[in-house]
Design a protein around this motif. Structure first.
Motif, PDB file in Angstrom:
ATOM      1  N   ARG A 185       0.849  -1.162   0.063  1.00 53.31           N
ATOM      2  CA  ARG A 185       0.050  -0.093   0.057  1.00 53.31           C
ATOM      3  C   ARG A 185       0.934   1.085  -0.006  1.00 53.31           C
ATOM      4  O   ARG A 185       0.500   2.348  -0.829  1.00 53.31           O
ATOM      5  CB  ARG A 185      -0.906  -0.058   1.097  1.00 53.31           C
ATOM      6  N   ARG A 186       2.063   1.299   0.692  1.00 49.61           N
ATOM      7  CA  ARG A 186       2.766   2.359   0.775  1.00 49.61           C
ATOM      8  C   ARG A 186       3.668   2.568  -0.532  1.00 49.61           C
ATOM      9  O   ARG A 186       3.617   3.632  -1.110  1.00 49.61           O
ATOM     10  CB  ARG A 186       3.955   2.197   1.836  1.00 49.61           C
ATOM     11  N   GLN A 187       3.924   1.361  -1.208  1.00 50.32           N
ATOM     12  CA  GLN A 187       4.459   1.544  -2.665  1.00 50.32           C
ATOM     13  C   GLN A 187       3.553   2.333  -3.523  1.00 50.32           C
ATOM     14  O   GLN A 187       3.833   2.870  -4.288  1.00 50.32           O
ATOM     15  CB  GLN A 187       4.807   0.215  -3.037  1.00 50.32           C
ATOM     16  N   LEU A 188       2.223   1.874  -3.494  1.00 47.24           N
ATOM     17  CA  LEU A 188       1.043   2.352  -4.437  1.00 47.24           C
ATOM     18  C   LEU A 188       1.313   3.970  -4.272  1.00 47.24           C
ATOM     19  O   LEU A 188       1.127   4.576  -5.122  1.00 47.24           O
ATOM     20  CB  LEU A 188      -0.187   1.647  -4.109  1.00 47.24           C
ATOM     21  N   ASP A 189       1.252   4.434  -2.928  1.00 45.33           N
ATOM     22  CA  ASP A 189       1.000   5.951  -2.653  1.00 45.33           C
ATOM     23  C   ASP A 189       2.428   6.424  -3.309  1.00 45.33           C
ATOM     24  O   ASP A 189       2.362   7.590  -4.124  1.00 45.33           O
ATOM     25  CB  ASP A 189       1.165   6.021  -1.289  1.00 45.33           C
ATOM     26  N   HIS A 190       3.669   5.819  -3.310  1.00 42.66           N
ATOM     27  CA  HIS A 190       4.763   6.314  -3.688  1.00 42.66           C
ATOM     28  C   HIS A 190       4.985   6.422  -5.190  1.00 42.66           C
ATOM     29  O   HIS A 190       5.476   7.431  -5.809  1.00 42.66           O
ATOM     30  CB  HIS A 190       6.160   5.488  -3.172  1.00 42.66           C
ATOM     31  N   VAL A 191       4.263   5.255  -5.866  1.00 42.36           N
ATOM     32  CA  VAL A 191       4.234   5.373  -7.302  1.00 42.36           C
ATOM     33  C   VAL A 191       3.323   6.423  -7.749  1.00 42.36           C
ATOM     34  O   VAL A 191       3.728   7.063  -8.776  1.00 42.36           O
ATOM     35  CB  VAL A 191       3.775   3.976  -7.687  1.00 42.36           C
ATOM     36  N   ALA A 192       2.284   6.705  -7.363  1.00 40.54           N
ATOM     37  CA  ALA A 192       1.431   7.874  -7.499  1.00 40.54           C
ATOM     38  C   ALA A 192       1.987   9.151  -7.366  1.00 40.54           C
ATOM     39  O   ALA A 192       1.981   9.948  -8.542  1.00 40.54           O
ATOM     40  CB  ALA A 192       0.072   7.844  -6.632  1.00 40.54           C
ATOM     41  N   THR A 193       2.876   9.397  -6.480  1.00 36.50           N
ATOM     42  CA  THR A 193       3.688  10.934  -6.418  1.00 36.50           C
ATOM     43  C   THR A 193       4.753  10.686  -7.621  1.00 36.50           C
ATOM     44  O   THR A 193       5.068  11.766  -8.160  1.00 36.50           O
ATOM     45  CB  THR A 193       4.515  10.528  -4.892  1.00 36.50           C
ATOM     46  N   LEU A 194       5.658   9.571  -7.885  1.00 37.90           N
ATOM     47  CA  LEU A 194       6.457   9.496  -8.664  1.00 37.90           C
ATOM     48  C   LEU A 194       5.883   9.653 -10.296  1.00 37.90           C
ATOM     49  O   LEU A 194       6.529  10.478 -10.915  1.00 37.90           O
ATOM     50  CB  LEU A 194       7.278   8.075  -8.795  1.00 37.90           C
ATOM     51  N   ASN A 195       4.818   9.141 -10.399  1.00 38.43           N
ATOM     52  CA  ASN A 195       4.386   9.395 -11.745  1.00 38.43           C
ATOM     53  C   ASN A 195       3.767  10.844 -11.920  1.00 38.43           C
ATOM     54  O   ASN A 195       3.800  11.230 -13.144  1.00 38.43           O
ATOM     55  CB  ASN A 195       2.962   8.469 -11.874  1.00 38.43           C
ATOM     56  N   ALA A 196       3.472  11.474 -10.976  1.00 39.89           N
ATOM     57  CA  ALA A 196       3.095  12.928 -11.165  1.00 39.89           C
ATOM     58  C   ALA A 196       4.528  13.837 -11.665  1.00 39.89           C
ATOM     59  O   ALA A 196       4.183  14.788 -12.110  1.00 39.89           O
ATOM     60  CB  ALA A 196       2.742  13.408  -9.785  1.00 39.89           C
ATOM     61  N   ALA A 197       5.670  13.066 -11.163  1.00 39.85           N
ATOM     62  CA  ALA A 197       6.593  13.970 -11.572  1.00 39.85           C
ATOM     63  C   ALA A 197       7.772  13.293 -12.639  1.00 39.85           C
ATOM     64  O   ALA A 197       8.601  14.139 -13.127  1.00 39.85           O
ATOM     65  CB  ALA A 197       7.782  14.011 -10.127  1.00 39.85           C
ATOM     66  N   LEU A 198       7.210  12.477 -13.269  1.00 37.73           N
ATOM     67  CA  LEU A 198       7.876  11.758 -14.262  1.00 37.73           C
ATOM     68  C   LEU A 198       7.594  12.414 -15.743  1.00 37.73           C
ATOM     69  O   LEU A 198       6.648  12.991 -15.965  1.00 37.73           O
ATOM     70  CB  LEU A 198       7.647  10.311 -14.542  1.00 37.73           C
ATOM     71  N   PRO A 199       8.598  12.248 -16.662  1.00 36.12           N
ATOM     72  CA  PRO A 199       8.390  12.949 -18.070  1.00 36.12           C
ATOM     73  C   PRO A 199       6.951  12.666 -18.535  1.00 36.12           C
ATOM     74  O   PRO A 199       6.631  11.666 -18.483  1.00 36.12           O
ATOM     75  CB  PRO A 199       9.515  12.473 -18.776  1.00 36.12           C
ATOM     76  N   GLU A 200       6.313  13.495 -19.148  1.00 39.88           N
ATOM     77  CA  GLU A 200       5.032  13.376 -19.947  1.00 39.88           C
ATOM     78  C   GLU A 200       5.215  12.216 -20.924  1.00 39.88           C
ATOM     79  O   GLU A 200       6.173  12.242 -21.713  1.00 39.88           O
ATOM     80  CB  GLU A 200       4.699  14.722 -20.493  1.00 39.88           C
ATOM     81  N   GLY A 201       4.056  11.523 -20.792  1.00 44.44           N
ATOM     82  CA  GLY A 201       4.130  10.340 -21.794  1.00 44.44           C
ATOM     83  C   GLY A 201       4.508   8.988 -21.353  1.00 44.44           C
ATOM     84  O   GLY A 201       4.747   8.038 -21.894  1.00 44.44           O
ATOM     85  N   PHE A 202       5.145   8.937 -20.125  1.00 41.82           N
ATOM     86  CA  PHE A 202       5.495   7.919 -19.587  1.00 41.82           C
ATOM     87  C   PHE A 202       4.877   7.839 -18.201  1.00 41.82           C
ATOM     88  O   PHE A 202       4.563   8.607 -17.472  1.00 41.82           O
ATOM     89  CB  PHE A 202       7.146   7.962 -19.049  1.00 41.82           C
ATOM     90  N   ARG A 203       4.851   6.375 -17.827  1.00 48.48           N
ATOM     91  CA  ARG A 203       3.989   6.049 -16.609  1.00 48.48           C
ATOM     92  C   ARG A 203       4.747   4.808 -15.772  1.00 48.48           C
ATOM     93  O   ARG A 203       4.852   3.748 -16.605  1.00 48.48           O
ATOM     94  CB  ARG A 203       2.567   6.080 -16.780  1.00 48.48           C
ATOM     95  N   ILE A 204       4.618   4.658 -14.626  1.00 44.48           N
ATOM     96  CA  ILE A 204       4.912   3.443 -13.974  1.00 44.48           C
ATOM     97  C   ILE A 204       3.741   3.065 -13.598  1.00 44.48           C
ATOM     98  O   ILE A 204       2.609   3.344 -13.135  1.00 44.48           O
ATOM     99  CB  ILE A 204       5.433   3.737 -12.635  1.00 44.48           C
ATOM    100  N   LEU A 205       3.334   1.653 -14.223  1.00 47.75           N
ATOM    101  CA  LEU A 205       2.185   0.613 -13.795  1.00 47.75           C
ATOM    102  C   LEU A 205       2.308   0.088 -12.490  1.00 47.75           C
ATOM    103  O   LEU A 205       3.358  -0.502 -12.324  1.00 47.75           O
ATOM    104  CB  LEU A 205       1.994  -0.219 -14.994  1.00 47.75           C
ATOM    105  N   THR A 206       1.204  -0.003 -11.752  1.00 46.02           N
ATOM    106  CA  THR A 206       1.446  -0.649 -10.372  1.00 46.02           C
ATOM    107  C   THR A 206       1.361  -2.201 -10.622  1.00 46.02           C
ATOM    108  O   THR A 206       0.733  -2.550 -11.796  1.00 46.02           O
ATOM    109  CB  THR A 206       0.405  -0.383  -9.472  1.00 46.02           C
TER     110      THR A 206
END
Length: 357
Positions: free
Chosen positions: A155-176
């Protein structure tokens, strides 16, 4: 001559060492040194290079110091140039077509379980390789040796990924996601509520690999029928001692791979279930796995299965191992349209959600 970026050069060296499956301590030396030098005050790196005091810094040895000096002088470091020259041969047309069609990787690990790098490092390496997405699939709780994620940590990792996705380059995403253990009874090793939240679920057998044929078959079929499972990971669990063409490096002669025979199961029944339920069979690109073997991969093609060409990467440089899976896939007649990670992320997620979770 214009100076190069020595930090970037050290990280590139680490990437190529990982790609060549070199010893972890060697990779870590370059990544640790890059982090140390990146933390220096402005101007100190150049001053130390001139004064010859780079090796006074923790973790900076003669080879790293020499690479930094060469980089600051505008030259490609000799160590980097030597590594780049051992990257391997070009892919043939069919394998190259598969590699160019891939948009992401559906099986990767971070330092939240048994990976060696942060989620952010893995994601940025994927961006540099031209990926559009990276599925983060750290291990599940029962695999304690790999620091599998409890429900609370996931659950903590899911929150962390959401934060990272907001800062990563546009057009790229981390899938949980998760690489969830297929337990002895075929159940999946994580809370169903959490599995339902994830974008991608890879299910793999990590224990009891010597189960007798009937039991292993029932175990795998039960997992495949679970609506939370999307991809059947490294289905035989084998380890091989050979490397595919192109995995070479300065320490190649000292490389030792574990050897483990493949599990015994009714592959025809397992692949038929994958095809019927629209689950993908993983083509694991790790040099020591090469799983499934070509005989079984051809059987899965004949069964009409979908596939996912994944790296099972535990370090940034290993994300470039997809080429090895592509070579084996092309040899066995896998077409790009049958590979789920040739799809855009939105289509991939439509497919995973269609399994009913």
């Amino acid at each position: 001559m214009t100076a190069r970026d020595p930090i970037a050069d050290l990280r590139r060296i680490a990437f190529l060492l990982e790609r060549a499956n070199e010893a972890t301590f060697r990779v870590r030396a370059f990544r640790t040194a890059a982090a140390t030098l990146a933390g220096l005050p402005a101007g100190e790196l150049a001053e130390r290079a001139v004064a010859g005091t780079l090796t006074d810094l923790p973790g900076v040895g003669d080879v790293i110091a020499r690479s930094v000096v060469e980089s600051l002088s505008g030259q490609e470091p000799v160590y980097l140039r030597r590594l780049a020259a051992t990257q391997g041969t070009d892919l043939d047309a069919a394998a190259a077509a598969l590699r160019s069609a891939l948009r992401g990787d559906c099986h990767t690990h971070s330092d939240w379980s048994d990976g060696g790098s942060s989620i952010e490092e893995m994601a940025l390496a994927a961006v540099e390789l031209g990926h559009e997405y990276l599925a983060l699939t750290d291990h599940s709780p029962r695999l304690r040796v790999a620091r599998g994620l409890t429900a609370a940590r996931l659950r903590r990792q899911l929150d962390h990924v959401a934060t990272l996705n907001a800062a990563l380059p546009e057009g790229f995403r981390i899938l949980t996601g998760i690489e969830v253990d297929i337990l002895e009874d075929g159940s999946l090793d994580q809370d169903e509520e959490l599995l339902a939240r994830l974008d991608v679920v890879v299910g793999s057998v990590h224990s009891g690999l010597g189960d007798e044929r009937g039991r292993m078959t029932r175990r795998m079929l039960t997992a495949i029928r679970n609506p939370h499972l999307d991809i059947l990971g490294h289905c035989t669990g084998r380890m091989v001692t050979s490397r595919p063409p192109g995995v070479t490096g300065p320490g190649d002669r000292g490389h030792r791979a574990r050897s483990r025979p493949p599990s015994d199961f009714d592959a025809a029944a397992v692949f038929a279930a994958c095809a019927e339920l629209d689950k993908a069979v993983e083509i694991n690109s790790r040099p020591e796995r090469q799983d499934p073997p070509k005989r079984l991969l051809r059987l899965a093609v004949e069964a009409g299965c979908r596939f996912a060409i994944n790296t099972d990467a535990h370090a940034p440089g290993q994300l470039d191992w997809q080429r090895f899976g592509c070579v084996r896939a092309a040899l066995c007649g896998v077409q790009p349209e049958r590979v789920v990670n040739t799809w855009p992320a939105d289509r991939l997620l439509e497919w995973t959600r269609s399994h009913g979770r």
